[in-house]
Design a protein around this motif. Structure first.
Motif, PDB file in Angstrom:
ATOM      1  N   ARG A 276      -0.502   7.684  10.039  1.00  0.00           N
ATOM      2  CA  ARG A 276      -1.821   7.065   9.922  1.00  0.00           C
ATOM      3  C   ARG A 276      -2.710   7.996   9.095  1.00  0.00           C
ATOM      4  NH1 ARG A 276      -3.621   6.981  15.371  1.00  0.00           N
ATOM      5  NH2 ARG A 276      -1.746   5.898  16.035  1.00  0.00           N
ATOM      6  N   GLY A 277      -3.385   7.461   8.117  1.00  0.00           N
ATOM      7  CA  GLY A 277      -4.209   8.327   7.290  1.00  0.00           C
ATOM      8  C   GLY A 277      -3.441   8.851   6.103  1.00  0.00           C
ATOM      9  N   LYS A 278      -2.247   9.415   6.359  1.00  0.00           N
ATOM     10  CA  LYS A 278      -1.448   9.948   5.240  1.00  0.00           C
ATOM     11  C   LYS A 278      -0.797   8.818   4.452  1.00  0.00           C
ATOM     12  CE  LYS A 278       1.304  13.454   3.434  1.00  0.00           C
ATOM     13  NZ  LYS A 278       0.896  13.138   2.079  1.00  0.00           N
ATOM     14  N   GLU A 279      -0.125   7.925   5.176  1.00  0.00           N
ATOM     15  CA  GLU A 279       0.594   6.875   4.456  1.00  0.00           C
ATOM     16  C   GLU A 279      -0.038   5.498   4.629  1.00  0.00           C
ATOM     17  OE1 GLU A 279       4.904   7.241   4.522  1.00  0.00           O
ATOM     18  OE2 GLU A 279       4.575   9.198   5.430  1.00  0.00           O
ATOM     19  N   ILE A 280      -0.703   5.310   5.766  1.00  0.00           N
ATOM     20  CA  ILE A 280      -1.401   4.051   5.974  1.00  0.00           C
ATOM     21  C   ILE A 280      -2.876   4.359   6.226  1.00  0.00           C
ATOM     22  CG2 ILE A 280      -1.494   1.917   7.291  1.00  0.00           C
ATOM     23  CD1 ILE A 280       1.284   2.440   8.292  1.00  0.00           C
ATOM     24  N   GLY A 281      -3.748   3.814   5.422  1.00  0.00           N
ATOM     25  CA  GLY A 281      -5.177   3.978   5.645  1.00  0.00           C
ATOM     26  C   GLY A 281      -5.735   2.742   6.326  1.00  0.00           C
ATOM     27  N   ALA A 282      -6.846   2.893   7.041  1.00  0.00           N
ATOM     28  CA  ALA A 282      -7.422   1.740   7.725  1.00  0.00           C
ATOM     29  C   ALA A 282      -8.909   1.618   7.412  1.00  0.00           C
ATOM     30  CB  ALA A 282      -7.209   1.864   9.230  1.00  0.00           C
ATOM     31  N   ILE A 283      -9.343   0.394   7.187  1.00  0.00           N
ATOM     32  CA  ILE A 283     -10.770   0.108   6.986  1.00  0.00           C
ATOM     33  C   ILE A 283     -11.138  -0.980   7.980  1.00  0.00           C
ATOM     34  CG2 ILE A 283     -12.516  -0.684   5.350  1.00  0.00           C
ATOM     35  CD1 ILE A 283     -10.487   0.056   3.116  1.00  0.00           C
ATOM     36  N   PHE A 284     -12.176  -0.733   8.768  1.00  0.00           N
ATOM     37  CA  PHE A 284     -12.536  -1.725   9.773  1.00  0.00           C
ATOM     38  C   PHE A 284     -13.837  -2.437   9.431  1.00  0.00           C
ATOM     39  CE2 PHE A 284      -9.898   1.343  12.057  1.00  0.00           C
ATOM     40  CZ  PHE A 284      -8.902   0.486  12.481  1.00  0.00           C
ATOM     41  N   GLN A 285     -14.110  -3.462  10.246  1.00  0.00           N
ATOM     42  CA  GLN A 285     -15.256  -4.327   9.970  1.00  0.00           C
ATOM     43  C   GLN A 285     -16.590  -3.587   9.991  1.00  0.00           C
ATOM     44  OE1 GLN A 285     -15.427  -7.816  12.378  1.00  0.00           O
ATOM     45  NE2 GLN A 285     -17.546  -8.238  11.895  1.00  0.00           N
TER      46      GLN A 285
ATOM     47  N   SER B 282      -5.068  -1.864  -8.147  1.00  0.00           N
ATOM     48  CA  SER B 282      -4.352  -1.871  -9.422  1.00  0.00           C
ATOM     49  C   SER B 282      -4.207  -0.457  -9.997  1.00  0.00           C
ATOM     50  CB  SER B 282      -5.054  -2.799 -10.411  1.00  0.00           C
ATOM     51  OG  SER B 282      -6.363  -2.331 -10.637  1.00  0.00           O
ATOM     52  N   GLU B 283      -5.186   0.402  -9.771  1.00  0.00           N
ATOM     53  CA  GLU B 283      -5.110   1.743 -10.352  1.00  0.00           C
ATOM     54  C   GLU B 283      -4.103   2.641  -9.658  1.00  0.00           C
ATOM     55  OE1 GLU B 283      -8.973   3.496 -10.568  1.00  0.00           O
ATOM     56  OE2 GLU B 283      -9.687   2.040 -12.055  1.00  0.00           O
ATOM     57  N   HIS B 284      -4.023   2.532  -8.324  1.00  0.00           N
ATOM     58  CA  HIS B 284      -3.160   3.454  -7.580  1.00  0.00           C
ATOM     59  C   HIS B 284      -1.894   2.801  -7.069  1.00  0.00           C
ATOM     60  CE1 HIS B 284      -6.325   6.585  -7.272  1.00  0.00           C
ATOM     61  NE2 HIS B 284      -7.113   5.547  -7.337  1.00  0.00           N
ATOM     62  N   GLN B 285      -1.695   1.534  -7.398  1.00  0.00           N
ATOM     63  CA  GLN B 285      -0.531   0.808  -6.869  1.00  0.00           C
ATOM     64  C   GLN B 285      -0.511   0.818  -5.339  1.00  0.00           C
ATOM     65  OE1 GLN B 285       2.245  -1.056  -8.408  1.00  0.00           O
ATOM     66  NE2 GLN B 285       0.405  -1.244  -9.658  1.00  0.00           N
ATOM     67  N   THR B 286      -1.717   0.837  -4.738  1.00  0.00           N
ATOM     68  CA  THR B 286      -1.802   0.793  -3.287  1.00  0.00           C
ATOM     69  C   THR B 286      -1.544  -0.640  -2.822  1.00  0.00           C
ATOM     70  OG1 THR B 286      -3.608   2.336  -3.554  1.00  0.00           O
ATOM     71  CG2 THR B 286      -3.256   1.486  -1.350  1.00  0.00           C
ATOM     72  N   ALA B 287      -0.796  -0.764  -1.754  1.00  0.00           N
ATOM     73  CA  ALA B 287      -0.628  -2.084  -1.158  1.00  0.00           C
ATOM     74  C   ALA B 287      -1.737  -2.292  -0.141  1.00  0.00           C
ATOM     75  CB  ALA B 287       0.727  -2.186  -0.480  1.00  0.00           C
ATOM     76  N   ILE B 288      -2.301  -3.487  -0.116  1.00  0.00           N
ATOM     77  CA  ILE B 288      -3.393  -3.742   0.824  1.00  0.00           C
ATOM     78  C   ILE B 288      -3.055  -4.952   1.682  1.00  0.00           C
ATOM     79  CG2 ILE B 288      -5.828  -4.370   1.054  1.00  0.00           C
ATOM     80  CD1 ILE B 288      -6.416  -2.868  -1.461  1.00  0.00           C
ATOM     81  N   MET B 289      -3.265  -4.784   2.995  1.00  0.00           N
ATOM     82  CA  MET B 289      -3.202  -5.940   3.868  1.00  0.00           C
ATOM     83  C   MET B 289      -4.640  -6.256   4.240  1.00  0.00           C
ATOM     84  SD  MET B 289      -1.086  -6.424   7.354  1.00  0.00           S
ATOM     85  CE  MET B 289      -1.652  -7.534   8.631  1.00  0.00           C
ATOM     86  N   LEU B 290      -5.116  -7.380   3.729  1.00  0.00           N
ATOM     87  CA  LEU B 290      -6.516  -7.739   3.893  1.00  0.00           C
ATOM     88  C   LEU B 290      -6.640  -8.796   4.981  1.00  0.00           C
ATOM     89  CD1 LEU B 290      -9.453  -7.609   2.793  1.00  0.00           C
ATOM     90  CD2 LEU B 290      -8.815  -9.405   1.221  1.00  0.00           C
ATOM     91  N   VAL B 291      -7.163  -8.370   6.134  1.00  0.00           N
ATOM     92  CA  VAL B 291      -7.295  -9.280   7.259  1.00  0.00           C
ATOM     93  C   VAL B 291      -8.713  -9.845   7.255  1.00  0.00           C
ATOM     94  CG1 VAL B 291      -7.260  -9.443   9.767  1.00  0.00           C
ATOM     95  CG2 VAL B 291      -5.642  -7.948   8.599  1.00  0.00           C
ATOM     96  N   THR B 292      -8.862 -11.145   7.210  1.00  0.00           N
ATOM     97  CA  THR B 292     -10.213 -11.710   7.185  1.00  0.00           C
ATOM     98  C   THR B 292     -10.194 -13.160   7.642  1.00  0.00           C
ATOM     99  OG1 THR B 292     -12.115 -12.222   5.793  1.00  0.00           O
ATOM    100  CG2 THR B 292      -9.978 -12.330   4.743  1.00  0.00           C
TER     101      THR B 292
ATOM    102  N   PRO C 148      -3.086   7.036   0.601  1.00  0.00           N
ATOM    103  CA  PRO C 148      -2.071   6.282   1.326  1.00  0.00           C
ATOM    104  C   PRO C 148      -1.494   5.197   0.416  1.00  0.00           C
ATOM    105  CG  PRO C 148      -4.235   5.538   1.970  1.00  0.00           C
ATOM    106  CD  PRO C 148      -4.447   6.697   1.047  1.00  0.00           C
ATOM    107  N   ARG C 149      -0.281   4.797   0.724  1.00  0.00           N
ATOM    108  CA  ARG C 149       0.318   3.759  -0.110  1.00  0.00           C
ATOM    109  C   ARG C 149       0.020   2.371   0.423  1.00  0.00           C
ATOM    110  NH1 ARG C 149       6.230   5.418  -0.437  1.00  0.00           N
ATOM    111  NH2 ARG C 149       5.776   6.119   1.675  1.00  0.00           N
ATOM    112  N   LEU C 150      -0.461   2.356   1.672  1.00  0.00           N
ATOM    113  CA  LEU C 150      -0.791   1.058   2.272  1.00  0.00           C
ATOM    114  C   LEU C 150      -2.161   1.169   2.937  1.00  0.00           C
ATOM    115  CD1 LEU C 150       0.048  -1.816   3.332  1.00  0.00           C
ATOM    116  CD2 LEU C 150       0.948  -0.648   5.340  1.00  0.00           C
TER     117      LEU C 150
END
Lengths: 310, 336, 337
Positions: free
Chosen positions: C89-98, C203-213, C174-176
Motif C-alpha cells: 500500500r502506498g508503494k505499489e498501490i496508491g489510494a485517493i478517497f472521497q 498517460s504520463e506515468h502509465q499508472t493504472a487507475i481504478m476509478l470508483v464513482t 505506485p503503478r496502481l
C-alpha cells in the motif's frame, strides 16, 4: 393499527434490536440488572417480607439489642442478620432503610432531570444570552462538590424552616439538595445534544411548518436528546444514593427515627470495634452492591447507546 | 410578468462571523461579515419552476432559507402573492402566507425526526394548521398523501430508518404537501440520492406540479438537473445573480463567462470529444470577495473596469446579465 | 492490450452479522492494464467501494475476503499479512478517497506528511524527499508550491486539498491507484480540473487507475473501460463507449436514461422503479429482476453470469438470447479480458 398492537410492535422491535442483543451477551450486565432489580423490588415490598417494622418504636425491644447474626453463638431466626443497639432487626432495617435511600435517590435524580433537561433544552435551543446565563449558573454549581452543595442547602433550608416542620420536611430537603447538586450534568449534556439536533433539517422543517419554539423543543428535540440523559440518570442514581447515605452518615440527612442505609452505617460504626461488626457491615454491603450494580448498568447503557462503540 | 407569486427585491443577508467580543478587543481583530446574499432580485410566476444554480458557498441555499423564513433578511423585500413577508413580524401577521409555502430539504436522513412514525411526521402540518379534524380523518388524509407520492398508506406505521433514501425523500415531499401549499422551496432535493432514485423524485415532482399547479423554487448545483426541471434559471456567484432568464436561453446562449464556464465543466456523456476549456481557479471566500465584479480573478475576459466596478444587470434578449464584457459587446461566440 | 497489472478473480467479500452473513461483493472478476482507467460505477450499496477496499486490503473487520484472488503483477496480494500489505500500500498501490480532509492529518504540515510517506517507501535523504515532495506538488498543479509546501491541510481549499491527497498517493510512484469517489465532494469546475489531472498522470506515468464513482459523467470523461455494479455483482463490463451508447444490461440502460442531460430535454426521465435491494434481502435469481422491465421466468430463479464477448459482457439472460445462434453463450469468466 391500534395502540395495543403498536405496543406489541414496539416490544418486538426492542427484543429484535441491538440493545437487547448487547444486553444478553453481557453477563456482567445481566447479573447487575438482576441484583439491582431484586434489591429495588425488595425495598418496595419490604413490609411484606420483613418480620418487623423497624420505624415503629413499639415493635422494638431493648432486650433484643446486640443480637448477632443467625449463624453466630447468640443468633436467632427471628433476627437473621442480628439486631442493633435499639433491638432493631437489621434485615428489616436494611430493607426499610434502602426504601428511603432508593426513594430519595430516584426522587432527586428525577428532580435534577426535570430541572437540568429543561434548562439545557432552553439554553441549547434559544442560545445567545439565555444560554450564557443558564450555563454560567451551571458552571458555578458544578465547580462546588456535590456534597458541599447538599450540605450547604441542607443547612440553609433547615435554618429557614420552622422547627416543627423540620422532621416532616427532612426528606424533601434532602431530595432538593441532592437534586440541585447534580442538575448541571444533565443541563450540559442536553444543551450539547440540543445544539446538534437544532441544526438538523427536521427541526428546520418544523420551523417552516410554523411550530412554536416550545413545541419544537419539547416534541421534536426532547425525544432525540433523551438517550444520554438515561445514561447519566442511571449513573447519577448510584451517586444520589451514595450522597444520601453520606449526608445521613454525617447526620444531616433523614431523621434517625427512620434510618436510611447511611444512618444505619453511622449507628453501626460506633460498635464496629466493640465486636458488634454486623450492625455496620450488612448495611454497608447492601449499599455497596446496590451502587455497584446500578453503576454497571449505567456503564453498559452508555456503551450500548453509543453507536460509535458498537 | 404580471402574475408573480414570489417577488424578491434587492435581498441581502449578511452573517456576522466575527470572533467573540473579548478576542476582538484583546487581539484587535476586526469584525468580519459574510455577505452570503448580497442584493439579488427575481420573480417567480405561478406554476413556474425557478432554479438557482451555482457552486457551493454561492448563497443559493441561504436564499431558499430566506424565502421560507428560516432566516430574516438583512435588507430587501420578499413578497408572496402580494403579501409582505420580509421580516419575522410581517410573517407572524400573515400566518396564512406561511402555510402556503413549504420546503423540501437535501438530506433525507436528517430531515425526518427519527423518533416519529411517518404518519405523525406527515400529519404534523395538518394538525398544526387544523386542516382536517379527527384522528381517523387525519389518518385517511395521510394515507392519501403517502399514496400520492408513491408510497402505500400502510407505510405510515413505519419509522424513517426503515426506508431507503429515495423513500424518505418521498415522505419529506408528502409532509410538504400536507399543508396544501402552492409554493415549494426545494433545497438540493436530489443531490443526496442515487441517479436512478433521483429520476424517480424529479419525475414525481413534475407530476405533482402538473396535478396540483405547484410553483417551485429549486436550488441545485447540478446544471443538468436544473435544465431538466426549470422554466427559468438564475446563476449565482458569491451572493449575487450573474445571469438569469428562460432556461433555454441560459443553456443555449449563455452570456456570462461564469455560466459558460459552468456549462463547459459538465462531464460530457455523449463523448463527442468537444474540447473543454480548462477552468482556472476556485470560488474566493465570501468574507473577502474580490473588488469590482467578483468573478474577475477567474474570468478570461476581465479588464481593469471589471476589477474596479461591479457590473449592473442589463437586459439582453430574454435574459438579464451582469457583466461588463456583455455590456461592452466584447463577448466571444458561444460554441453551443 | 498489455498484460494486466491487476487481476481480480471471483472476489467475494462477506460481513458476518448475528443475523447471518451479508455478501457485500459477490463473485467479481476484473482486470486493469498499465495506463488504463477502469471505471467502477454503481449506486450506493452496490459494493463498488468495498471492491476497492478489498484490493488495498482495507476492509474493516468483521468484514473479510471470503474467497477469490487478487493478483498484482501476477503475485497474490489478498492473503498477505498486515505488515506485508502495508508495504505494498502506498508503494505499489496508491489510494485517493472521497473526503480529502480525512486523508490528511490536520496536525501536520503537508511537507511533513509528504516527506514521511516518501521516506517510508523510497530510499532517500530528507533533503531529497523534500525536493521530491515539491516536485509532486508542482506536478499536481498547486500554484506557488514552494510556499504551500509548509502549509497545514486546513489552509488549502477543497480542490487544492484533493490535489495534495493525489500527490500523497503518487509519492512512491505506485503503478496502481484506487480512487474512491475522488471528485464527489468537489464543485463541478474543480471536478473537471481533478479529472484532467488524473488523466494526465495516467498517460504520463502509465499508472493504472481504478476509478470508483457513482457519477456516469465522470466515468465517461475519464475511463477506458467501465464495470457497472449492482447489488454486489458486476452487471455489465466493457469499453466505456460501448457501455454508454450500447448498454446491454437493462440496469445500465435504465441508469443511462435516468441521467438528465442538457440538450435532449424530455418531459420525464426514464425511471427504474424501486431501489437497490439491501444486503439483507438480495432477491433470488438475477438481483435486478424485481425492477427489470424485461424480466422473464428464468431471471426469478437462476442467477446469470457474465455473458458476451471478451471485451463487452453483461450478466443478463437477455444476452443469452442474443448470443445463441452466433458465437454461443460462453460466459467468459473474466469480464474484461
Amino acid at each position: 393499527m391500534g395502540p395495543v398492537s403498536r405496543m406489541q410492535d414496539n416490544f418486538a422491535r426492542f427484543f429484535d434490536g441491538d440493545i437487547w442483543h448487547s444486553f444478553r451477551t453481557s453477563p456482567v450486565t445481566v447479573v447487575a440488572t438482576v441484583l439491582a432489580v431484586v434489591m429495588i423490588v425488595a425495598a418496595i415490598i419490604a413490609p411484606l417480607i420483613t418480620p418487623q417494622d423497624p420505624f415503629d418504636p413499639a415493635s422494638l425491644d431493648l432486650m433484643d439489642a446486640f443480637t448477632g447474626p443467625v449463624w453466630g453463638a447468640d443468633g436467632v431466626w427471628r433476627f437473621p442478620l442480628g439486631t442493633d443497639d435499639q433491638g432493631r432487626d437489621l434485615y428489616s432495617a436494611i430493607l426499610y432503610g434502602s426504601r428511603i435511600s432508593i426513594g430519595v435517590g430516584f426522587a432527586s435524580v428525577l428532580l435534577s432531570i426535570v430541572i437540568g433537561v429543561t434548562l439545557g433544552l432552553i439554553a441549547g435551543y434559544v442560545g445567545g444570552t439565555t444560554d450564557a446565563v443558564i450555563m454560567r449558573i451551571a458552571d458555578v454549581q458544578i465547580s462546588f462538590p456535590a456534597l458541599l452543595v447538599a450540605l450547604l442547602l441542607n443547612g440553609v433550608l433547615r435554618a429557614l424552616l420552622p422547627g416543627s416542620s423540620q422532621e416532616t420536611l427532612a426528606l424533601v430537603v434532602i431530595i432538593f439538595s441532592i437534586g440541585m447538586s447534580i442538575w448541571p450534568q444533565f443541563a450540559r449534556t442536553v444543551r450539547g445534544s440540543t445544539m446538534v439536533e437544532k441544526s438538523k433539517e427536521y427541526v428546520q422543517a418544523a420551523r417552516v411548518i410554523g411550530l412554536s419554539s416550545r413545541a419544537i423543543m419539547f416534541r421534536h428535540v426532547l425525544p432525540n436528546v433523551m438517550g444520554p440523559v438515561l445514561v447519566i440518570g442511571t449513573i447519577n442514581l448510584a451517586i444520589a444514593v451514595l450522597l444520601e447515605a453520606t449526608l445521613s452518615f454525617l447526620g444531616v440527612g433523614v431523621p434517625p427515627t427512620e434510618p436510611s442505609l447511611g444512618t444505619l452505617i453511622r449507628i453501626g460504626q460506633d460498635f464496629l470495634f466493640s465486636g458488634e461488626w454486623w450492625i455496620v457491615i450488612f448495611p454497608g454491603i447492601f449499599l455497596a452492591l446496590l451502587v455497584l450494580s446500578v453503576n454497571l448498568l449505567g456503564d453498559w447503557l452508555r456503551d450500548a447507546l453509543n453507536p460509535k462503540l458498537r | 410578468m404580471t402574475d408573480a407569486l414570489l417577488k424578491v427585491d434587492n435581498l441581502v443577508r449578511h452573517f456576522d462571523v466575527s470572533p467573540p467580543w473579548l478576542n476582538r478587543v484583546i487581539e484587535r481583530r476586526p469584525k468580519s461579515v459574510v455577505k452570503a446574499v448580497d442584493g439579488i432580485g427575481f420573480e417567480i410566476g405561478r406554476g413556474e419552476t425557478f432554479s438557482l444554480v451555482g457552486e457551493s458557498g454561492c448563497g443559493k441555499s441561504t436564499v431558499a432559507r430566506l424565502v421560507v423564513g428560516l432566516y430574516n433578511p438583512t435588507a430587501g423585500t420578499l413578497e408572496f402573492d402580494g403579501i409582505d413577508i420580509s421580516s419575522g413580524a410581517a410573517r407572524a401577521r400573515n400566518r396564512g402566507a406561511q402555510r402556503r409555502m413549504q420546503m423540501i430539504f437535501q438530506d433525507p436522513y436528517a430531515s425526518l425526526n427519527p423518533r416519529w412514525r411517518v404518519t405523525d411526521i406527515v400529519a404534523e402540518p395538518i394538525r398544526f394548521n387544523k386542516l382536517v379534524s379527527g384522528d381517523a380523518a387525519i389518518r385517511v388524509r395521510v394515507g392519501e398523501l403517502l399514496e400520492q407520492v408513491g408510497l402505500s398508506a400502510a407505510d405510515g406505521e413505519k419509522y424513517p430508518h426503515e426506508f431507503s433514501g429515495g423513500q424518505r425523500q418521498r415522505v419529506s415531499i408528502a409532509r410538504a404537501l400536507a399543508g396544501s401549499p402552492e409554493f415549494l422551496v426545494c433545497d438540493e432535493p436530489t443531490s443526496a440520492l442515487d441517479v436512478s432514485v433521483q429520476a424517480q423524485i424529479l419525475n414525481l415532482m413534475k407530476k405533482l406540479q402538473r396535478e396540483l399547479g405547484l410553483t417551485y423554487l429549486f436550488i441545485s448545483h447540478d446544471l443538468a438537473v436544473v435544465y431538466h426541471v426549470s422554466t427559468k434559471v438564475g446563476v449565482m456567484y458569491l451572493g449575487r445573480l450573474v445571469e438569469w432568464g428562460e432556461t433555454e436561453v441560459i443553456f443555449n446562449a449563455p452570456r456570462h463567462p461564469y455560466t459558460r464556464m459552468l456549462l463547459d465543466a459538465i462531464p460530457d456523456l455523449d463523448m463527442s470529444g468537444r474540447a473543454r476549456t480548462p477552468v482556472a481557479g476556485e470560488v474566493p471566500s465570501p468574507i473577502d470577495p474580490p473588488s469590482g465584479c467578483a468573478f474577475h480573478p477567474r474570468c478570461p475576459l476581465a479588464t481593469d473596469r471589471c476589477r474596479s466596478e461591479a457590473p449592473k444587470p442589463v437586459s439582453v434578449g430574454a435574459a438579464m446579465v451582469a457583466c461588463h464584457a456583455v455590456e461592452e459587446n466584447r463577448l466571444p461566440e458561444w460554441h453551443g | 492490450m498489455a498484460e494486466p497489472l491487476l487481476t481480480v478473480r471471483n472476489l467475494r467479500v462477506e460481513f458476518p452479522t448475528r443475523k447471518g452473513t451479508l455478501v457485500a461483493v459477490d463473485d467479481i472478476s476484473l482486470s486493469i492494464a498499465p495506463g488504463e482507467v477502469l471505471g467502477v460505477v454503481g449506486e450506493s450499496g452496490a459494493g463498488k467501494s468495498m471492491t476497492g477496499a478489498a484490493i488495498i486490503g482495507l476492509i474493516e473487520p468483521p468484514g473479510r475476503v471470503a474467497s477469490g484472488e487478487i493478483l498484482l503483477d501476477g503475485r497474490r496480494i489478498d492473503n498477505l499479512s498486515y505488515d506485508e500489505m502495508r508495504k505494498i500500500r502506498g508503494k505499489e498501490i496508491g489510494a485517493i478517497f472521497q473526503d480529502p480532509l480525512t486523508s490528511l492529518n490536520p496536525l501536520y504540515r503537508v511537507s511533513r506528511q509528504l516527506v514521511e510517506t516518501i521516506m517510508t517507501h523510497l530510499d532517500l535523504t530528507v533533503k531529497q524527499a523534500r525536493a521530491r515532495a515539491l516536485d509532486l506538488l508542482k506536478e499536481v498543479g498547486i500554484p506557488a508550491a514552494e510556499e504551500r509546501l509548509d502549509h497545514y491541510p486546513h489552509q488549502f481549499s477543497g480542490g487544492m486539498r484533493q490535489r495534495v491527497v493525489i500527490a500523497l498517493a503518487l509519492c512512491a510512484e505506485p503503478r496502481l491507484i484506487i480512487a474512491d469517489e475522488p471528485t464527489t465532494a468537489l464543485d463541478v469546475s474543480i471536478q473537471a480540473q481533478i479529472i484532467t489531472l488524473l488523466k494526465r498522470l495516467c498517460s504520463e506515468h502509465q499508472t493504472a487507475i481504478m476509478l470508483v464513482t457513482h457519477d456516469m459523467g465522470v466515468i465517461a470523461e475519464t475511463a477506458d473501460r467501465v464495470a457497472v455494479m449492482y447489488a454486489g455483482r458486476i452487471a455489465e463490463i466493457g469499453p466505456v463507449q460501448d457501455v454508454i451508447k450500447r448498454a446491454r444490461h437493462p440496469y445500465t440502460e435504465g441508469l443511462m436514461g435516468a441521467i438528465p442531460t442538457i440538450g435532449g430535454r424530455h418531459e420525464l426521465l426514464t425511471q427504474i422503479d424501486g431501489s437497490m435491494p439491501r444486503l439483507t434481502a438480495i432477491p433470488e435469481g438475477c438481483a435486478f429482476h424485481p425492477r427489470c422491465p424485461q424480466a422473464h421466468f428464468k431471471c426469478h430463479t437462476v442467477r446469470p453470469d457474465l455473458i458476451g464477448d471478451a471485451s463487452h459482457s453483461a450478466s443478463c439472460w437477455l444476452m443469452e438470447r442474443q448470443a445463441s445462434g452466433s458465437v454461443g453463450a460462453d460466459a467468459g469468466q473474466e469480464g474484461g479480458r
